[in-house]
Each structure stands twice: as C-alpha cells, then as structure tokens.
Design an enzyme around this catalytic site. Sequence first.
Site, PDB file in Angstrom:
ATOM      1  N   TYR A  23       0.806  -1.221   0.000  1.00  0.00           N
ATOM      2  CA  TYR A  23       0.000   0.000   0.000  1.00  0.00           C
ATOM      3  C   TYR A  23       0.842   1.275   0.000  1.00  0.00           C
ATOM      4  O   TYR A  23       0.279   2.377   0.027  1.00  0.00           O
ATOM      5  CB  TYR A  23      -0.905   0.016   1.240  1.00  0.00           C
ATOM      6  N   HIS A  26      -4.517   6.227  -0.943  1.00  0.00           N
ATOM      7  CA  HIS A  26      -4.993   6.223   0.443  1.00  0.00           C
ATOM      8  C   HIS A  26      -3.879   6.531   1.436  1.00  0.00           C
ATOM      9  O   HIS A  26      -4.152   6.892   2.581  1.00  0.00           O
ATOM     10  CB  HIS A  26      -5.588   4.842   0.758  1.00  0.00           C
ATOM     11  N   ASN A  35      -8.972   1.556   8.726  1.00  0.00           N
ATOM     12  CA  ASN A  35     -10.225   1.590   9.472  1.00  0.00           C
ATOM     13  C   ASN A  35     -10.058   1.290  10.965  1.00  0.00           C
ATOM     14  O   ASN A  35     -11.040   1.259  11.701  1.00  0.00           O
ATOM     15  CB  ASN A  35     -11.259   0.634   8.856  1.00  0.00           C
TER      16      ASN A  35
END
Length: 199
Positions: free
Chosen positions: A18, A23, A71
């Site tokens: 990632y 993000h 999250n």
Amino acid sequence: MAEALQLIVGLGNPGAKYHNTRHNVGARFVSGLAQLESAQFKPERKFFGLASRVMMEGSEIRFLLPTTFMNESGRSVSAMVRFYKIPTSAILIAHDELDMPPGTVRFKQGGGHGGHKGLRDIIAALGGDKGFNRLRIGIGHPGSSDQVLNYVLGRAAMSDVALTNTGLEDALEALPFALAGEWQKAMNLLHASRSIEEE
C-alpha cells in the site's frame, strides 16, 4: 490564538503493498516531513504505530504513523493521545480527500468524517470528539461510489503525483503557522497558494 500543535498523524495502510497508493498520501506527507526534520521513526507497540518526536518552531512535536489498517486508525491515535494527555485541538491528521482534485490541499479545523474510514474510527476512539485538525490532501474521485475502494488502493498517475507534491510543498510552507496555533494565517497562506489555478 488556538492550541499549538503537539501531534501530527499521517494516515495510511501498513506494508509495501500500500506504500504508494492514494490512500497513503497522509502517511507520505508525515514521512516526508519527518525526513526534512531528520527525525527517525521507531516502532512503538503501545501506540500501534511508528513514532518520532522533534523540536519544530521551538516546540516538541510528535509524529505518528499508525501501523493498523486505515479503518482501525483510532486505536493508534487514541493510545498516544491518552498516554501523553494531548488535547484534541492540538492534533493534526493528514489524510487523503476524495472530494478535492489532486494538487489541492486544505487545512480544516474539526468537522465530521465525510465517509473517510480512518477519520470515522479516530472520532469513535476519541469518544465522538471531532475537534482535531485535518490536512486534507486531494486525490480526486473516480466518479462512481462503487469504484472508490479500488481507486483509493490504487496508485495515482505521475501527473497527479506531481500535482500532489506541489500541494504538499505549499502545506509545508504554511505549517509553521499551524504549529503555533495560528490557524487563520495557516489557512490563508495555504488556500491562497492554489487559488489562481482553481479560478
């Protein structure tokens, strides 16, 4: 004058997979800031993240990169906030923003989560307190809500990366005012820096 900053958090997902995704642009900003300040991150298990501290503008500033997934960012942020008794108004969260195009970067004081899962979890972990500051880093929107997940977890085109880098440089110029709690000056400087291109 508002509260001077004590903590700057960069949101993102952990791991090489990632690293350069849209993000993770908040984490990229804080990593770059730490590099400019010659700060070294170290794993802190009690904070569920990578932490560092530096002296900036005469004050001690802590940097935090949660190593939870996006999250679950609140677990990391709330752990450090409670350990050091940091006021919510002394926190700056750097995060990606779907509702602004690449290259647009904005400070914001307080507010809701706007659907951002990291912000949502932080607000919940802080007992519903929405009073922290944000650095909203535009990544654009894919145009359809069912494409958002793949979009934010994808990598931006080089042209968008270049625009984002310019916006982050503008944010760095305005950051000293934010560090001192002079938010109106910080906002005026940062928001004016892109106004000509947005007209």
